[in-house]
Design an enzyme around this catalytic site. Structure first.
Site, PDB file in Angstrom:
ATOM      1  N   THR A  17       0.827  -1.194   0.000  1.00 12.26           N
ATOM      2  CA  THR A  17       0.000   0.000   0.000  1.00 12.26           C
ATOM      3  C   THR A  17       0.866   1.250   0.000  1.00 12.26           C
ATOM      4  O   THR A  17       2.094   1.173  -0.043  1.00 12.26           O
ATOM      5  CB  THR A  17      -0.981  -0.020   1.198  1.00 12.26           C
ATOM      6  OG1 THR A  17      -1.932   1.038   1.045  1.00 12.26           O
ATOM      7  CG2 THR A  17      -0.263   0.144   2.521  1.00 12.26           C
ATOM      8  N   ASN A  18       0.218   2.397  -0.014  1.00  9.12           N
ATOM      9  CA  ASN A  18       0.901   3.679   0.036  1.00  9.12           C
ATOM     10  C   ASN A  18       0.560   4.372   1.337  1.00  9.12           C
ATOM     11  O   ASN A  18      -0.530   4.181   1.870  1.00  9.12           O
ATOM     12  CB  ASN A  18       0.392   4.588  -1.098  1.00  9.12           C
ATOM     13  CG  ASN A  18       1.071   4.297  -2.407  1.00  9.12           C
ATOM     14  OD1 ASN A  18       2.206   4.675  -2.625  1.00  9.12           O
ATOM     15  ND2 ASN A  18       0.368   3.607  -3.269  1.00  9.12           N
ATOM     16  N   ARG A  19       1.453   5.206   1.808  1.00  7.06           N
ATOM     17  CA  ARG A  19       1.139   5.985   3.003  1.00  7.06           C
ATOM     18  C   ARG A  19       0.111   7.042   2.632  1.00  7.06           C
ATOM     19  O   ARG A  19       0.341   7.867   1.760  1.00  7.06           O
ATOM     20  CB  ARG A  19       2.400   6.661   3.531  1.00  7.06           C
ATOM     21  CG  ARG A  19       3.365   5.684   4.145  1.00  7.06           C
ATOM     22  CD  ARG A  19       4.552   6.407   4.728  1.00  7.06           C
ATOM     23  NE  ARG A  19       4.206   7.260   5.846  1.00  7.06           N
ATOM     24  CZ  ARG A  19       5.038   8.149   6.386  1.00  7.06           C
ATOM     25  NH1 ARG A  19       6.245   8.290   5.880  1.00  7.06           N
ATOM     26  NH2 ARG A  19       4.667   8.869   7.404  1.00  7.06           N
ATOM     27  N   SER A  20      -1.036   6.977   3.244  1.00 10.20           N
ATOM     28  CA  SER A  20      -2.064   8.000   3.078  1.00 10.20           C
ATOM     29  C   SER A  20      -3.098   7.763   4.157  1.00 10.20           C
ATOM     30  O   SER A  20      -3.665   6.679   4.245  1.00 10.20           O
ATOM     31  CB  SER A  20      -2.743   7.896   1.707  1.00 10.20           C
ATOM     32  OG  SER A  20      -3.891   8.713   1.683  1.00 10.20           O
TER      33      SER A  20
END
Ligand code: CTP
Ligand code: CA
Length: 225
Positions: free
Chosen positions: A33-36
């Site tokens: 995943t991506n950091r958000s």
């Protein structure tokens, strides 16, 4: 709330907002995943609701409660987000793409949980589709007047990178986000952004709450409406 007559500068407008970091499965229990945190996207949804718009929030998993009154479309993967965005923007006035979309996914995710005693997996990645580029291509083809706002989270050459994404993705506005400062970007309540418009205008906002940044983005939607 979608069914209620709204008042405000965006009354009668339909705004689609994406938020959160998409998740690409490795196996049934693991993801890339991506950091958000979703905070900036949810704040835009709230600000658009406050301005009287009908809001559809296409959200990857976050720990946030969606603002009351928006239509929520939950998604997990970039492919699911792409399908939802293409469906939901077919009759919308604007798309605000605040989500951190995975650029890569596994070429083949494992259908069974990978057991650590047996193997250290070698992960083979492939590119995901660029959702904004697809939206822009469809808009160019159909002539449908959808306004499109993107985000650019950058760790270096902020304005140059944002400007090239604005052009490449054929956006009306890109929100350039400096993620190197500890008081801006991921997870925190405040943000440091520069708005870069397609007509060449730029506007650097002071360090402020994500809710304030959201209001300024919604102001741009109002200017176009
Ligand atoms: N975006 C998208 N589809 C993707 C990746 C990104 O629509 N597959 C959108 C993001 O939601 C954001 C904008 O494009 O609004 C810019 O995302 P960013 O990650 O900064 O740019 P990329 O084009 O993915 O380039 P890179 O990550 O290599 O900097
Ligand atoms: Ca990216």
């Amino acid at each position: 709330r979608l069914a209620l007559a709204q008042s405000g500068p965006l009354a009668g407008k339909h705004i689609v907002i994406t938020a959160g970091g998409t998740q690409e499965p490795i196996d049934p229990v693991r993801v890339i995943t991506n950091r958000s945190s979703g905070k900036q996207g949810y704040a835009v949804a709230r600000a658009a609701l406050d301005a009287g718009a009908a809001v559809t929030l296409i959200t990857a998993p976050t720990s946030l409660v969606p603002p009351l009154g928006c239509r929520v479309v939950p998604v997990k993967t970039a492919a699911e987000m792409q399908a939802a965005v293409l469906t939901e923007t077919a009759q919308a006035d604007a798309l605000v793409m605040a989500a951190a979309v995975a650029d890569f996914r596994l070429a083949e995710a494992s259908s069974e949980k990978i057991k650590k005693e047996k193997t250290v997996p070698q992960i083979h990645l492939e590119r995901t589709a660029d959702i904004l580029a697809d939206v822009a291509a469809r808009r160019a083809q159909s002539g449908y007047p959808l306004r499109v706002v993107g985000f650019a989270a950058e760790s270096q050459d902020l304005l140059q990178n944002a400007q090239s994404k604005l052009t490449r993705k054929r956006l009306d506005l890109i929100v350039a986000n400096d993620i190197t400062a500890p008081d801006a970007g991921f997870e925190v309540e405040t943000n440091r952004v520069t708005l870069v418009f397609a007509d060449g205008r730029t506007e650097t906002l002071p360090l402020q709450q994500k809710a304030e940044v959201a209001r300024r983005i919604v102001d741009a939607l109002v200017e176009w409406s």
